[in-house]
Design a protein around this motif. Sequence first.
Motif, PDB file in Angstrom:
ATOM      1  N   LYS A   1     -10.937  -1.376  -1.757  1.00  0.00           N
ATOM      2  CA  LYS A   1     -12.017  -0.490  -2.208  1.00  0.00           C
ATOM      3  C   LYS A   1     -11.940   0.852  -1.474  1.00  0.00           C
ATOM      4  N   PHE A   2     -11.350   0.837  -0.281  1.00  0.00           N
ATOM      5  CA  PHE A   2     -11.275   2.047   0.539  1.00  0.00           C
ATOM      6  C   PHE A   2      -9.986   2.836   0.319  1.00  0.00           C
ATOM      7  N   ASP A   3      -9.101   2.334  -0.550  1.00  0.00           N
ATOM      8  CA  ASP A   3      -7.802   2.983  -0.751  1.00  0.00           C
ATOM      9  C   ASP A   3      -7.956   4.301  -1.517  1.00  0.00           C
ATOM     10  N   PRO A   4      -7.583   5.427  -0.896  1.00  0.00           N
ATOM     11  CA  PRO A   4      -7.660   6.700  -1.615  1.00  0.00           C
ATOM     12  C   PRO A   4      -6.730   6.740  -2.835  1.00  0.00           C
ATOM     13  N   GLN A   5      -5.713   5.882  -2.855  1.00  0.00           N
ATOM     14  CA  GLN A   5      -4.810   5.805  -4.011  1.00  0.00           C
ATOM     15  C   GLN A   5      -5.310   4.820  -5.059  1.00  0.00           C
ATOM     16  N   LYS A   6      -6.498   4.241  -4.812  1.00  0.00           N
ATOM     17  CA  LYS A   6      -7.172   3.355  -5.773  1.00  0.00           C
ATOM     18  C   LYS A   6      -6.387   2.089  -6.114  1.00  0.00           C
ATOM     19  N   GLN A   7      -5.556   1.611  -5.169  1.00  0.00           N
ATOM     20  CA  GLN A   7      -4.878   0.325  -5.368  1.00  0.00           C
ATOM     21  C   GLN A   7      -5.791  -0.740  -4.777  1.00  0.00           C
ATOM     22  N   LEU A   8      -6.599  -1.332  -5.650  1.00  0.00           N
ATOM     23  CA  LEU A   8      -7.661  -2.237  -5.231  1.00  0.00           C
ATOM     24  C   LEU A   8      -7.147  -3.533  -4.602  1.00  0.00           C
ATOM     25  N   ILE A   9      -6.046  -4.041  -5.122  1.00  0.00           N
ATOM     26  CA  ILE A   9      -5.520  -5.338  -4.671  1.00  0.00           C
ATOM     27  C   ILE A   9      -4.342  -5.141  -3.729  1.00  0.00           C
ATOM     28  N   ILE A  10      -4.369  -5.871  -2.618  1.00  0.00           N
ATOM     29  CA  ILE A  10      -3.243  -5.903  -1.687  1.00  0.00           C
ATOM     30  C   ILE A  10      -2.564  -7.249  -1.926  1.00  0.00           C
ATOM     31  N   ASN A  11      -1.432  -7.199  -2.619  1.00  0.00           N
ATOM     32  CA  ASN A  11      -0.755  -8.428  -3.040  1.00  0.00           C
ATOM     33  C   ASN A  11      -0.096  -9.162  -1.879  1.00  0.00           C
ATOM     34  N   ASP A  12      -0.073 -10.481  -1.989  1.00  0.00           N
ATOM     35  CA  ASP A  12       0.510 -11.347  -0.972  1.00  0.00           C
ATOM     36  C   ASP A  12       2.028 -11.155  -0.953  1.00  0.00           C
ATOM     37  N   PRO A  13       2.601 -10.758   0.194  1.00  0.00           N
ATOM     38  CA  PRO A  13       4.044 -10.538   0.272  1.00  0.00           C
ATOM     39  C   PRO A  13       4.837 -11.790   0.658  1.00  0.00           C
ATOM     40  N   TYR A  14       4.157 -12.924   0.836  1.00  0.00           N
ATOM     41  CA  TYR A  14       4.789 -14.123   1.396  1.00  0.00           C
ATOM     42  C   TYR A  14       6.077 -14.517   0.673  1.00  0.00           C
ATOM     43  N   TYR A  15       6.070 -14.495  -0.643  1.00  0.00           N
ATOM     44  CA  TYR A  15       7.265 -14.887  -1.403  1.00  0.00           C
ATOM     45  C   TYR A  15       8.139 -13.688  -1.745  1.00  0.00           C
ATOM     46  N   GLY A  16       7.853 -12.549  -1.128  1.00  0.00           N
ATOM     47  CA  GLY A  16       8.577 -11.325  -1.416  1.00  0.00           C
ATOM     48  C   GLY A  16       9.585 -10.956  -0.335  1.00  0.00           C
ATOM     49  N   SER A  17       9.852  -9.664  -0.274  1.00  0.00           N
ATOM     50  CA  SER A  17      10.877  -9.119   0.618  1.00  0.00           C
ATOM     51  C   SER A  17      10.239  -8.308   1.746  1.00  0.00           C
ATOM     52  N   ASP A  18      11.100  -7.808   2.633  1.00  0.00           N
ATOM     53  CA  ASP A  18      10.631  -6.919   3.692  1.00  0.00           C
ATOM     54  C   ASP A  18       9.929  -5.704   3.094  1.00  0.00           C
ATOM     55  N   GLN A  19      10.409  -5.263   1.949  1.00  0.00           N
ATOM     56  CA  GLN A  19       9.817  -4.109   1.262  1.00  0.00           C
ATOM     57  C   GLN A  19       8.366  -4.410   0.854  1.00  0.00           C
ATOM     58  N   ASP A  20       8.099  -5.655   0.470  1.00  0.00           N
ATOM     59  CA  ASP A  20       6.734  -6.045   0.103  1.00  0.00           C
ATOM     60  C   ASP A  20       5.810  -6.008   1.322  1.00  0.00           C
ATOM     61  N   PHE A  21       6.327  -6.396   2.491  1.00  0.00           N
ATOM     62  CA  PHE A  21       5.537  -6.317   3.723  1.00  0.00           C
ATOM     63  C   PHE A  21       5.267  -4.857   4.085  1.00  0.00           C
ATOM     64  N   GLU A  22       6.248  -4.010   3.864  1.00  0.00           N
ATOM     65  CA  GLU A  22       6.077  -2.579   4.124  1.00  0.00           C
ATOM     66  C   GLU A  22       4.994  -1.995   3.213  1.00  0.00           C
ATOM     67  N   LYS A  23       4.974  -2.430   1.960  1.00  0.00           N
ATOM     68  CA  LYS A  23       3.948  -1.950   1.026  1.00  0.00           C
ATOM     69  C   LYS A  23       2.563  -2.387   1.505  1.00  0.00           C
ATOM     70  N   VAL A  24       2.438  -3.635   1.957  1.00  0.00           N
ATOM     71  CA  VAL A  24       1.162  -4.129   2.497  1.00  0.00           C
ATOM     72  C   VAL A  24       0.752  -3.270   3.690  1.00  0.00           C
ATOM     73  N   TYR A  25       1.705  -3.004   4.580  1.00  0.00           N
ATOM     74  CA  TYR A  25       1.425  -2.177   5.755  1.00  0.00           C
ATOM     75  C   TYR A  25       0.881  -0.806   5.328  1.00  0.00           C
ATOM     76  N   GLU A  26       1.564  -0.158   4.391  1.00  0.00           N
ATOM     77  CA  GLU A  26       1.159   1.177   3.936  1.00  0.00           C
ATOM     78  C   GLU A  26      -0.236   1.156   3.305  1.00  0.00           C
ATOM     79  N   GLN A  27      -0.517   0.122   2.495  1.00  0.00           N
ATOM     80  CA  GLN A  27      -1.849  -0.005   1.903  1.00  0.00           C
ATOM     81  C   GLN A  27      -2.899  -0.193   2.996  1.00  0.00           C
ATOM     82  N   CYS A  28      -2.592  -1.049   3.976  1.00  0.00           N
ATOM     83  CA  CYS A  28      -3.540  -1.302   5.068  1.00  0.00           C
ATOM     84  C   CYS A  28      -3.796  -0.027   5.867  1.00  0.00           C
TER      85      CYS A  28
END
Length: 158
Positions: free
Chosen positions: A119-146
Amino acid sequence: MAASDTKSVLFVCLGNICRSPIAEAVFRKMASDAGVADKWVIDSGATSDWNTGSLPDARGLACLRKHGIETSHRARQVTREDFTSFDYILCMDESNLSDLKRKAKSVKNTKATVELLGKFDPQKQLIINDPYYGSDQDFEKVYEQCVRCCKAFLEVNS
């Protein structure tokens, strides 16, 4: 809780080993860098009990280290007391939100505002998707959103 001017936030995801410990560590560093860490109680938790006591996912820890952030967090499940002791419970997706709202209904005198961290994302990405089954890049995306969301949340609460 300490003094009445202390605020508190609990970051929540499904297992408390990927998204929420990243958000917790990011927010803790931001609060520290801003000189307000002593004004916050900061923690994270899970809607499930699957990983209780576990360290965060190694890929999440590597991502945090890459950005100069360390954490010693151990996974824990959200408790009924969390709804009465935290000011904010910020979660990562609609499933977390639904689980938390259902649990909050069974707690008397809930004070926590339960909402999506996105809700606080200035880029309006409401959902922070679970990176567990993803790649290092998915963890980086979570980090950037956070980073974006925590920065905005801290600004709103300063």
